[in-house]
Design a protein around this motif. Structure first.
Motif, PDB file in Angstrom:
ATOM      1  N   GLN A 128     -14.428  -9.593   4.344  1.00 19.60           N
ATOM      2  CA  GLN A 128     -13.870  -9.563   5.689  1.00 19.60           C
ATOM      3  C   GLN A 128     -13.758  -8.125   6.185  1.00 19.60           C
ATOM      4  N   CYS A 129     -13.756  -7.178   5.253  1.00 17.73           N
ATOM      5  CA  CYS A 129     -13.613  -5.762   5.615  1.00 17.73           C
ATOM      6  C   CYS A 129     -14.773  -5.341   6.506  1.00 17.73           C
ATOM      7  N   VAL A 130     -14.450  -4.635   7.626  1.00 17.19           N
ATOM      8  CA  VAL A 130     -15.509  -4.165   8.510  1.00 17.19           C
ATOM      9  C   VAL A 130     -15.737  -2.665   8.348  1.00 17.19           C
ATOM     10  N   PHE A 138     -11.980   1.817   7.913  1.00 18.87           N
ATOM     11  CA  PHE A 138     -11.325   2.817   7.071  1.00 18.87           C
ATOM     12  C   PHE A 138     -10.044   3.402   7.650  1.00 18.87           C
ATOM     13  N   LEU A 139      -9.386   2.625   8.496  1.00 16.09           N
ATOM     14  CA  LEU A 139      -8.052   3.052   8.923  1.00 16.09           C
ATOM     15  C   LEU A 139      -7.111   3.018   7.717  1.00 16.09           C
ATOM     16  N   VAL A 196      -4.380   5.908   6.203  1.00 16.41           N
ATOM     17  CA  VAL A 196      -2.959   5.572   6.102  1.00 16.41           C
ATOM     18  C   VAL A 196      -2.473   5.602   4.655  1.00 16.41           C
ATOM     19  N   LEU A 223      -1.829  -2.528   8.050  1.00 13.15           N
ATOM     20  CA  LEU A 223      -2.691  -1.931   9.061  1.00 13.15           C
ATOM     21  C   LEU A 223      -4.015  -2.673   9.221  1.00 13.15           C
ATOM     22  N   ARG A 271      -6.577  -4.941  10.353  1.00  8.72           N
ATOM     23  CA  ARG A 271      -6.596  -5.906  11.452  1.00  8.72           C
ATOM     24  C   ARG A 271      -7.193  -7.234  11.016  1.00  8.72           C
ATOM     25  N   THR A 272      -8.157  -7.158  10.143  1.00 10.89           N
ATOM     26  CA  THR A 272      -8.896  -8.361   9.810  1.00 10.89           C
ATOM     27  C   THR A 272      -8.347  -9.071   8.570  1.00 10.89           C
ATOM     28  N   LYS A 273      -7.230  -8.566   8.068  1.00 10.12           N
ATOM     29  CA  LYS A 273      -6.576  -9.133   6.890  1.00 10.12           C
ATOM     30  C   LYS A 273      -7.527  -9.202   5.699  1.00 10.12           C
ATOM     31  N   ASN A 327      -0.507 -12.239   1.274  1.00 11.86           N
ATOM     32  CA  ASN A 327      -0.227 -12.824   2.572  1.00 11.86           C
ATOM     33  C   ASN A 327       0.221 -14.267   2.435  1.00 11.86           C
ATOM     34  N   GLN A 328      -0.506 -14.996   1.601  1.00 15.55           N
ATOM     35  CA  GLN A 328      -0.221 -16.401   1.404  1.00 15.55           C
ATOM     36  C   GLN A 328       1.183 -16.589   0.817  1.00 15.55           C
ATOM     37  N   VAL A 367       3.794 -14.469   0.991  1.00 18.50           N
ATOM     38  CA  VAL A 367       4.828 -14.093   1.948  1.00 18.50           C
ATOM     39  C   VAL A 367       4.979 -15.198   3.006  1.00 18.50           C
ATOM     40  N   TYR A 368       3.840 -15.715   3.450  1.00 25.30           N
ATOM     41  CA  TYR A 368       3.842 -16.789   4.437  1.00 25.30           C
ATOM     42  C   TYR A 368       4.574 -18.017   3.885  1.00 25.30           C
ATOM     43  N   ILE A 395       8.314 -17.468   3.889  1.00 29.76           N
ATOM     44  CA  ILE A 395       8.923 -17.601   5.213  1.00 29.76           C
ATOM     45  C   ILE A 395       8.995 -19.077   5.606  1.00 29.76           C
TER      46      ILE A 395
END
Lengths: 666, 267
Positions: free
Chosen positions: A591-593, A596-597, A601, A640, A642-644, A653-654, A656-657, A660
């Protein structure tokens, strides 16, 4: 279907005083996927851990939730217990019902309900936990010590004596640092050089230590166990293998009036020089800035007189690459010069000197052979004023901290002065006397009582010159702020200890954090005082904050032990709770595009670039890749992305989701 | 034959580029993007005052990328998009041949990033005055009024994702909206789903938006989406001194820390 075990701890009465632990165990035991639940008075105790281990085996548990204290406290304990029972340790999670619940709420049904919620959330999380394996990273068993003062020397010797290789880099032509400039040391008054120089020689002769003086670290790449360092060896303009250190060149050099940095400007040196007689290595360097040949293009007298033909005017800087597993920062400190103080004459009065200059005056090897003579006319000062806290503890000067060493060295200066000038009167202006340390208070007391030093509690407002005397104006706050005026022959300012010049740039080069004063930052002020936030880089001595010699040496040995511990294994084992960039089948690959942000960071430089190539070697896609050796699992990149495309093992992510949702779907 | 057609024909013939992104006449009186691969197709190229679309977004589309080396007819917004994409490592220096259409219809060539940077430095890249007025109006509202304003606007959203498709900065292969394990952003076009989507998009464009306005132009429901991201431009400029799409080697303002960064946003 999960088979999760829930273990609720009473923590004595820490939890059970406000939370009904039996009820928490009973209710959470009815949750879907929970196979077994119980409560116990001290889950972290041996019987408590045994309880968990036996339950894992008996009920074939595939996940464990321990509802107890903060995971900072006992997560390692319980994960270890699970591992011993054959369960992957990362299938064990802690639910914090102490700090997050029992300690902050009154005894109430709601408190118990909150505890149940906290456990339920963690049960849902554990259902999504994956078995993880520790990360293994190879270790290069060589340490880099940056700085050759007493801290660097101590760290290098300790590491080398453990049998590991050490590379020491020192910016100056000689190791020794500030300690080599000192006359005697408090509180025992033993000669600084006498205790230091044997250590310096030991460094030079140690088979495990490689010494690079007149050198600086140019770049640091890599990560714990695997740093790649470039060292710039500045040209000394001599062939060190041929030079015997006879010193003939230094006596013949026509440049003789260069202010001697080692003597704090109180003496002179030639352009080809050895900083001080006991220097290690005891071979000269040419200061190209002042050398006649480099300025005017001719001279070369040193080359003519050199018996071994060791002078190399055309020598160039050499950059060497070294691989090291750990780095010890021991770059020391600096003191403010007297020109920092407008109220004390901006450094224009020759007889207002700083503490280091006084050390040189008092030193037997100094410019006056140890006689206290004032710089302007060489007279012996009969009245001398010492000003403590010159800059320190002064928000107006931007230095809010206490420089810590000045109270003690000022007492020592007054004592040394009195020992050498029996009829002289030393005055000390001070704010407070901070003499915490073994035999320190007694030492100060001796200065006041036996050596009759006049301690005046108050600050000096101004110093000016009048008829060859320095008029020191201040106030005595113990006498109702009564003005005091002293006609002194000489003034010594205990100027603030500050970060060494270039500290900020070096911190950026080696990628460690530093505080607003440019001192290097430790990972934890109490529990990790010699570690930095960058794994594998340690702190020793006054580069961290002003420190005296015993503290510097202790910190250096502490750092050395950390290095030795790191080197005690061939491989490093790390928790696998690191970020990971997802990968998928072609043609997407990930998924990485590749924006490199994440790379900019990441505070740990853990993001690398990975090129995916086809069979012809052509790059199809450039992706981020997380270096597991460097990643500390902070998760900033995850936030940071964007595309997770990035996730964190253990805090996905899963997961933490799910947590919640478990709360929201109650 | 216009200068543009001559130039593009020449570029295609001498193999400087394999394809050129420009404008052609669409249905009715519309203008649309076109992808020119040979001399014949080049005859379709037009350039007039209606040619305002930011074409830079096409540079990263998979179908366009595989045409080979690309040339593009750029306006100011497209130049800035190229700079921003370069800073995010999506376009390499020299990879794209850029023709810039000046106001008088003449063309300026840019073959490297440096010349684009130099050009942008002396060019007006700000937000249009009528848009600025709209932002001023929004900023004059109370928080509650603004909340109601946007919720009312988002009510119209049909989640067609035209804004995403039009945005030159929305180049992810898989948008967060499309990630369903877990589904942070609800796909349904209900109140929460719409709000989540637009907030996410605004946050992802904070410090990256080059104020081309393509999102609002593309929106079939006339939601002034551009205002949402434009509103983030001046605070980032004021707080971190950064403007997106001005330098090819810029580092992202929100991913870097400088000791002198203002922290007045921390309450």
């Amino acid at each position: 279907m999960s088979r999760i075990g829930v273990f609720v701890c009473h923590c004595g009465e820490n939890i059970s005083a406000t939370v009904n632990c039996e009820k928490v165990a009973k209710i959470t035991g009815e949750l879907k996927g929970v196979e077994f639940s119980t409560d116990y008075k001290y889950m972290c105790s041996y019987p408590g851990q045994t309880l968990i281990k036996e339950a894992i085996k008996e009920h074939k548990l595939d996940g464990v939730v321990v509802a107890a204290c903060s995971p900072r406290m006992h997560e390692p304990t319980f994960r270890k217990a699970c591992a011993e029972a054959g369960l992957n340790p990362f299938l064990c999670e802690m639910s914090n019902i102490r700090e997050h619940c029992s300690w902050v709420h009154p005894k109430d049904d709601l408190t118990t309900e909150k505890a149940q919620d906290l456990v339920r959330v963690m049960v849902e999380k554990v259902k999504k936990n994956k078995a993880l394996n520790s990360i293994k990273v190879p270790v290069t068993k060589t340490a880099l010590v940056i700085g050759g003062g007493i801290a660097g020397i101590q760290a290098a010797l300790d590491i080398a004596n453990c049998g590991h290789k050490v590379i020491m880099v020192e910016r100056q032509p000689s190791i020794g640092g500030h300690m080599s400039q000192l006359s005697e040391t408090f509180p025992t008054l033993d000669c600084s050089q006498c205790i230091l120089t044997p250590r310096m020689v030991e460094v030079a002769q140690h088979p495990n230590i490689t010494l690079h003086t007149y050198s600086e670290v140019e770049s640091v790449d890599g990560f714990i166990g695997n740093f790649k360092v470039k060292i710039r060896k500045r040209s000394k303009s001599i062939d060190e293998h041929l030079c015997t250190g006879c010193g003939l060149c230094t006596t013949k050099c026509p440049q003789k009036k260069i202010p001697n940095e080692f003597e704090r400007g109180l003496g002179f040196r030639p352009a080809i020089y050895v900083p001080f007689p006991q220097a290690v290595p005891n071979k000269p360097v040419i200061d190209r800035e002042h050398c006649t040949y480099y300025i005017k293009g001719k001279c070369k007298i040193c080359e003519i007189v050199c018996p071994t033909k060791a002078i190399r005017f055309d020598q160039e800087d050499e950059v060497i690459d070294v691989a090291v597993g750990a780095i010890v920062m021991a770059t020391g400190f600096d003191v403010l010069k007297t020109d920092y103080f407008p109220e004390y004459g901006y450094g224009k009065y020759a007889d207002v000197i700083d503490g280091l200059a006084f050390e040189r005056l008092a030193s037997a090897s100094g410019p006056t052979q140890g006689e206290i003579r004032r710089p302007s006319d060489g007279k012996i000062p009969k009245k001398i004023v010492f000003v403590a806290c010159a800059g320190s503890r002064d928000p107006a000067k931007g230095i809010e901290y206490c420089s810590k060493i000045c109270c003690m060295y000022t007492a020592k200066h007054a004592m040394l002065y009195k020992h050498k000038v029996h009829d002289g009167i030393p005055y000390v202006f001070y704010m407070d006397i901070r003499a915490g340390g073994k035999n320190y208070e007694e030492f100060v007391r001796r200065t006041i009582v036996e050596d009759e030093t006049q301690y005046i509690r108050g600050r000096v407002s101004t110093i000016y010159e009048k008829n060859g005397k320095l008029i020191v104006k201040g106030a005595d706050t113990l006498m109702g702020a009564q003005p005091v005026e002293i006609e002194a022959d000489m003034v010594v300012l205990a100027t603030a200890g500050v970060a060494n010049h270039g500290a900020e740039e070096l911190a950026q080069t080696v990628h460690i954090s530093y505080d607003p004063y440019k001192f290097f930052a430790e990972a934890h002020p109490k529990l990790k005082p010699v570690e930095t936030n960058t794994a594998g880089i340690f702190l020793a001595g006054a580069c961290q904050a002003p420190k005296d010699i015993p503290e510097s040496v202790a910190a250096a040995s502490g750092a050395a032990v950390k290095v030795a511990a790191l080197f005690s294994n061939d491989e490093l084992t790390r928790d696998p709770l690191v970020a990971v960039v997802n990968r998928s089948a072609p043609p997407v690959y990930s998924q990485c595009v590749g924006c490199f942000l994440c790379q900019s960071v990441c505070p740990y430089q853990a993001i690398e670039r990975e090129e995916i190539k086809n069979r012809n070697g052509e790059v199809i896609k450039t992706l981020a890749r997380v270096n597991e050796g460097l990643c500390q699992g902070c998760g900033t990149c995850v936030a940071l992305c964007r595309t997770k495309a990035i996730d964190i093992h253990g805090y996905s992510n899963q997961q933490v989701y799910t947590e919640i949702m478990a709360l929201l779907n109650d | 034959m216009s200068d543009l057609i001559k130039k593009v024909t020449a570029l295609l013939n001498d193999k400087t580029i394999n394809a050129f992104i420009g404008y052609e006449k669409g249905s009715a009186d519309r203008i649309r993007a076109t992808f020119i691969r040979n001399e014949d197709q080049a005859q379709k190229l037009i350039l007039n005052a209606s040619c305002t679309q930011n074409l830079a977004g096409y540079l990263l589309k998979h179908e366009v990328k595989k045409l080979g080396k690309l040339g593009i007819l750029a306006n100011v917004a497209a130049l800035r998009s190229i700079m921003q994409l370069a800073s995010e490592f999506q376009i390499k220096d020299g990879e794209v041949y850029v023709l810039f259409a000046n106001a008088d219809g003449s063309l300026t060539e840019f073959t490297d990033f440096k010349s684009i940077e130099a050009f942008l430095e002396t060019t007006d890249t700000g937000i249009k005055s009528e848009e600025q007025e709209m932002i001023a109006k929004l900023e004059a509202m109370t928080v509650n009024e603004r909340w109601l304003f946007w919720n009312k606007e988002f009510e119209k959203c049909i989640k067609c994702y035209a804004c995403r498709a039009a945005c030159p900065m929305c180049y992810c292969h898989r948008c967060t909206t499309d990630v369903n394990q877990p589904q942070w952003i609800p796909v349904a076009s209900h109140e929460l789903g719409n709000l989540d989507y637009h907030l996410m998009r605004a946050m992802h464009l904070a410090g990256r938006c080059v104020n081309c306005g393509e999102c609002a132009t593309a929106c079939p429901m006339d939601i002034p989406l551009n205002l949402l991201t434009y509103q983030l431009i001046s605070p980032i400029k004021a707080t971190f001194g950064a403007t997106a799409g001005m330098k090819a080697d810029a580092v992202y303002a929100l991913s870097t820390y400088k000791p002198d960064d203002k922290e007045n946003f921390i309450i």
